[in-house]
Write a protein that holds these residues in place. Structure first.
Motif, PDB file in Angstrom:
ATOM      1  N   ARG A  96      -2.739   0.086   1.523  1.00 21.61           N
ATOM      2  CA  ARG A  96      -1.396   0.522   1.926  1.00 21.61           C
ATOM      3  C   ARG A  96      -1.460   1.727   2.857  1.00 21.61           C
ATOM      4  O   ARG A  96      -0.701   1.816   3.828  1.00 21.61           O
ATOM      5  N   GLU A 100       0.578   0.926   6.077  1.00 18.43           N
ATOM      6  CA  GLU A 100       1.952   1.429   6.077  1.00 18.43           C
ATOM      7  C   GLU A 100       2.004   2.827   6.686  1.00 18.43           C
ATOM      8  O   GLU A 100       2.128   3.830   5.988  1.00 18.43           O
ATOM      9  N   THR A 101       1.932   2.872   7.999  1.00 17.36           N
ATOM     10  CA  THR A 101       1.936   4.161   8.689  1.00 17.36           C
ATOM     11  C   THR A 101       3.329   4.581   9.139  1.00 17.36           C
ATOM     12  O   THR A 101       3.503   5.686   9.646  1.00 17.36           O
ATOM     13  N   ASN A 103       6.053   4.570   7.043  1.00 10.95           N
ATOM     14  CA  ASN A 103       6.844   5.056   5.910  1.00 10.95           C
ATOM     15  C   ASN A 103       5.953   5.851   4.972  1.00 10.95           C
ATOM     16  O   ASN A 103       4.732   5.695   4.987  1.00 10.95           O
ATOM     17  N   VAL A 105       3.822   6.914   1.846  1.00 10.20           N
ATOM     18  CA  VAL A 105       3.121   6.257   0.748  1.00 10.20           C
ATOM     19  C   VAL A 105       2.880   7.329  -0.311  1.00 10.20           C
ATOM     20  O   VAL A 105       2.391   8.412   0.012  1.00 10.20           O
ATOM     21  N   PRO A 126       4.312   9.570   7.267  1.00  3.99           N
ATOM     22  CA  PRO A 126       3.959   8.738   8.421  1.00  3.99           C
ATOM     23  C   PRO A 126       3.074   9.439   9.444  1.00  3.99           C
ATOM     24  O   PRO A 126       2.254   8.804  10.089  1.00  3.99           O
TER      25      PRO A 126
END
Length: 226
Positions: A96, A100-101, A103, A105, A126
């Motif tokens: 992830r 997922e860059t 939003n 994490v 991000p």
């Protein structure tokens, strides 16, 4: 680790970051090797060089199984062994982190005062370019741990003589409430047993870092990522 070496490692980590997206640098080592100190130091130095929010320190310890789960499995008396972690969960988080860059994490941390993981404690925004992932078993060649190394831009192994590691561990366990005798037994029988597996994984690292203190140094391994 000297200041000069820390600066060199931070610059090395920064050079791994792609123009878009982020890179994960993995720091592995046996209990008491100094890997946590190194990982925190590199992340902090990266932020000094490239600005706040550039790097995040991500310890594997947030994936300790809960004490109640360890009790149910009969593993509490060797907490810290490879099968007392949610390895699959840690792999999924690293995937992830790379994917997922756009939003935030959120990752769990380990809170020593309660001896339990705490969910959602570590935000990875991000704008984070470098994630310094740290843990004992990042280079172990067995599922699910073997899935970690391909996710890493580089892997660094902190090598520290056993005598120094044992000294640090006894001190740590004593500070966290064990008697000197119990601390020595845990360092020998639990941490020591884990170190046998961890030290055998060092040859898979891109880089070896001297964690003994004093004049630290680094050396590339010829067979890195072979």
């Amino acid at each position: 680790m000297t200041t000069t070496d820390l600066d060199a490692l931070a610059r090395r980590a920064l050079a791994l970051a792609p123009a878009e997206g982020r890179a994960i640098v993995g720091i592995a080592g046996s209990p008491g090797s100094g890997k946590t100190t190194l990982a925190r130091g590199v992340a902090g130095r990266v932020e000094e060089l490239a600005g706040p929010g550039t790097a995040v320190y991500l310890p594997m310890d947030g994936f300790h199984l809960a004490n109640a789960t360890l009790d149910a499995l009969g593993r509490h008396d060797r907490k810290g062994a490879i099968d007392t972690f949610d390895g699959w969960g840690f792999v999924a988080l690293l995937e992830r982190v790379l994917a997922e860059t756009g939003n935030p994490v959120y990752a769990p941390a380990f809170e020593r005062t309660v001896d339990e993981p705490v969910a959602g404690s570590i935000p990875i925004p991000p704008g984070t370019r470098i994630v310094i992932a740290e843990g004992n078993y990042l280079l172990v060649d067995a599922d699910p741990w073997a899935r970690i190394r391909p996710l890493l831009a580089e892997s660094w192994f902190v090598a520290t003589p056993e005598e120094e590691r044992m000294r640090r561990l006894v001190d740590r366990h004593t500070r966290h409430g064990r008697t000197p005798e119990a601390a020595a037994a845990w360092a020998r029988d639990v941490d020591g047993a884990n170190a046998v597996l961890i030290e055998a994984s060092a040859a898979r690292a891109t880089l070896v870092v001297d964690g003994s203190g004093g004049s630290a140094g680094v050396s590339d391994l010829a067979a890195a990522h072979a």
